[in-house]
Scaffold this active site. Structure first.
Site, PDB file in Angstrom:
ATOM      1  N   TYR A 154      23.403  72.741  58.729  1.00 57.42           N
ATOM      2  CA  TYR A 154      24.138  71.647  59.373  1.00 57.42           C
ATOM      3  C   TYR A 154      23.188  70.493  59.722  1.00 57.42           C
ATOM      4  O   TYR A 154      23.494  69.319  59.494  1.00 57.42           O
ATOM      5  CB  TYR A 154      24.796  72.217  60.635  1.00 57.42           C
ATOM      6  CG  TYR A 154      25.849  71.353  61.274  1.00 57.42           C
ATOM      7  CD1 TYR A 154      27.071  71.128  60.648  1.00 57.42           C
ATOM      8  CD2 TYR A 154      25.631  70.793  62.541  1.00 57.42           C
ATOM      9  CE1 TYR A 154      28.040  70.351  61.261  1.00 57.42           C
ATOM     10  CE2 TYR A 154      26.600  70.028  63.159  1.00 57.42           C
ATOM     11  CZ  TYR A 154      27.811  69.810  62.518  1.00 57.42           C
ATOM     12  OH  TYR A 154      28.765  69.045  63.125  1.00 57.42           O
ATOM     13  N   SER A 155      22.007  70.837  60.259  1.00 53.40           N
ATOM     14  CA  SER A 155      21.003  69.812  60.591  1.00 53.40           C
ATOM     15  C   SER A 155      20.616  69.015  59.358  1.00 53.40           C
ATOM     16  O   SER A 155      20.498  67.785  59.401  1.00 53.40           O
ATOM     17  CB  SER A 155      19.714  70.451  61.095  1.00 53.40           C
ATOM     18  OG  SER A 155      19.841  70.857  62.388  1.00 53.40           O
ATOM     19  N   ILE A 187      31.099  68.452  71.870  1.00 54.56           N
ATOM     20  CA  ILE A 187      32.431  67.876  72.078  1.00 54.56           C
ATOM     21  C   ILE A 187      33.472  68.995  72.027  1.00 54.56           C
ATOM     22  O   ILE A 187      33.347  69.931  71.233  1.00 54.56           O
ATOM     23  CB  ILE A 187      32.757  66.825  70.975  1.00 54.56           C
ATOM     24  CG1 ILE A 187      31.645  65.769  70.876  1.00 54.56           C
ATOM     25  CG2 ILE A 187      34.114  66.156  71.235  1.00 54.56           C
ATOM     26  CD1 ILE A 187      31.443  64.874  72.073  1.00 54.56           C
TER      27      ILE A 187
END
Ligand code: B12
EC number: 1.1.1.100
Lengths: 246, 164
Positions: A154-155, A187
């Protein structure tokens, strides 16, 4: 840009994408949005956007498939008209420490997050160039600007989006097109709901504002960035993270 | 693509595809403007022959005779567009074979930045069918091409995929 504006929002059946689509519709945009697979929530979003008075086109679209993206955009443009705004929100996670990460997990995350964003940018940017104007916002993550153990895939994808967006911003600035990145922290979405209670509590300890963020708060920043109010901002990666990366 | 469907030819095309001869002026070495226009025209369903940069006017006129395009599009950005355009259009309109072929010019025509209405009118008076200074966009050129009278009935196909 004059007249009614038109935006494409990817990954808009839930989470940040949904909040962005709803926010832009409230501001008078017509919206084309896509999602991975047909669902109740996609129909919900379409109804909610229509209630705001927006013309809406929506369809399932595999963002990893360049031809499918071209077909989706062709159809959307025929129905709604030429677009001036693109917001890329489609994303997936497949967390694992690298020693356990499967090739499949790596590829899926790179394909959806990075290649998907590239496919939409590439398919739309020439139209924006021809019309000499437009705004692109790619939703990345704080994982793309600071370390995020168990998220090497993901990074890498999110850091890739940041780099791609900065370079694209410079490439198309003379055409009046702005490209920016929004990098959200923790979030409250379906994606983060999968995180265990313990991990959630631990993450919150490192958020100076002491709470998770809401999708509408990210949508607020996106709506600013695509508007004329942000007319002098391009090539930036703006973190919206309650201070977690400080 | 904006507008409805591919742009239709004005005259000679046998297969219903409009043909645009794209060229620069003799002094201009820039190429990305030409690449951009070629791509955009092709997306609008137009067949393009791109003569490239630094094209002597005699070569342009030979290419017109050889290919009989529906329209000639001249692009120039080095700032010599007004004098070069004046010279080019004189030769273009003087020759019987190119006298009635539509021709337009556009780009960064001068060095003053903003468009110079007086010099634009001058180029039109000398024979250009339209002038597109730097503040115009491709959509305006496409609308112009769509407005040309059509003679070929066959429906036209786009030669490229969807363009947004
Ligand atoms: C790259 C570049 C070069 C490269 C070109 C390499 C190449 N292979 O093309 C090199 C280094 C060779 C070069 C040389 C020169 N350059 Co130069 N170059 C540029 C630069 C930085 C980018 C041009 C570009 O590629 N743009 C991308 C294309 C896609 O966009 P565009 O050219 O603006 O074209 C758009 C519009 O004009 C319009 N358009 C163009 N034609 C037409 C036609 C129609 C019909 C329509 C509708 C629209 C249209 O559509 C295009 C897309 O929007 C510009 C500055 C700039 N930022 O624009 C200067 C610029 C064009 N160059 C300039 C100059 C002065 C020169 C030189 C004379 C410098 C010198 N003293 O040697 C020489 C030219 C020599 C010559 N014989 O022509 C000036 C021109 C001055 C002016 N017009 O006001 C500019 C504007 C730089 C400046 N600000 O001063 N250049």
């Amino acid at each position: 840009m004059s007249g009614r504006r038109r935006a494409v929002v990817t990954g808009a059946s839930r989470g940040i994408g949904r909040a962005v689509a709803e926010r832009l519709a409230d501001e008078g945009f017509d919206i084309a949005f896509c999602y991975r697979s047909e669902s109740e929530s996609a129909r919900d979003v379409a109804e909610s956007l229509s209630r705001s008075g927006a013309r809406v086109h929506h369809a399932a679209c595999d963002v990893t498939d360049a031809d499918a993206v071209g077909a989706f955009l062709g159809e959307a443009e025929r129905e709604i008209g030429p677009f001036d705004t693109l917001v890329n929100c489609a994303g997936v996670v497949r967390d694992n420490p690298m020693v356990r990460m499967g090739i499949e997990e790596w590829n899926t995350v790179l394909d959806t997050n990075l290649n998907g964003t590239f496919h939409f940018c590439r398919s739309m940017v020439f139209g924006l160039m021809k019309r000499k104007g437009g705004a692109i916002v790619n939703v990345s993550s704080v994982a793309g600007v600071s370390a995020s153990p168990t998220q090497t895939n993901y990074s890498a994808a999110k850091a890739g989006i940041n780099g791609m967006s900065r370079s694209l911003a410079k490439e198309v600035a003379s055409f009046g097109i702005r490209v920016n990145v929004v990098a959200p922290g923790f979030i409250d979405t379906d994606m983060t709901a999968e995180v265990s209670e313990k991990a959630r509590a631990k993450t919150l300890e490192s958020v100076p504002l002491g709470r998770v963020g809401e999708p509408y708060e990210v949508a607020e920043l996106v709506s600013y960035l695509v508007s004329e109010r942000a007319s002098y901002i391009t090539g930036q990666v703006l973190r919206i993270d309650g201070g977690i990366t400080l | 693509m904006t507008g409805s469907g591919p742009v239709r030819p004005t005259g000679s095309a046998e297969d219903g595809v409009m043909r645009v001869l794209l060229s620069s002026v003799p002094s201009d070495a820039h190429t990305w403007n030409l690449v951009f226009l070629q791509l955009a025209l092709e997306q609008a369903g137009i067949r393009v022959r791109n003569l490239g940069a630094c094209v002597p006017t005699s070569s342009l006129l030979d290419a017109v005779d050889d290919w009989r395009p529906d329209v000639v599009v001249i692009s120039t950005v080095n700032g010599h567009g007004y004098p070069d355009g004046r010279h080019l259009i004189g030769e273009f309109r003087a020759r019987p074979s190119s006298r009635s072929i539509p021709i337009v010019i556009g780009g960064k025509l001068g060095i003053a930045g903003a468009s110079d209405r007086h010099r634009i009118r001058e180029l039109v008076r000398l024979g250009f069918d339209a002038v597109f200074p730097d503040d115009s966009d491709f959509v305006e050129l496409e609308s112009f091409l769509r407005s040309l009278p059509t003679t070929t009935a066959g429906a036209m196909r786009s030669e490229r995929g969807p363009a947004c």
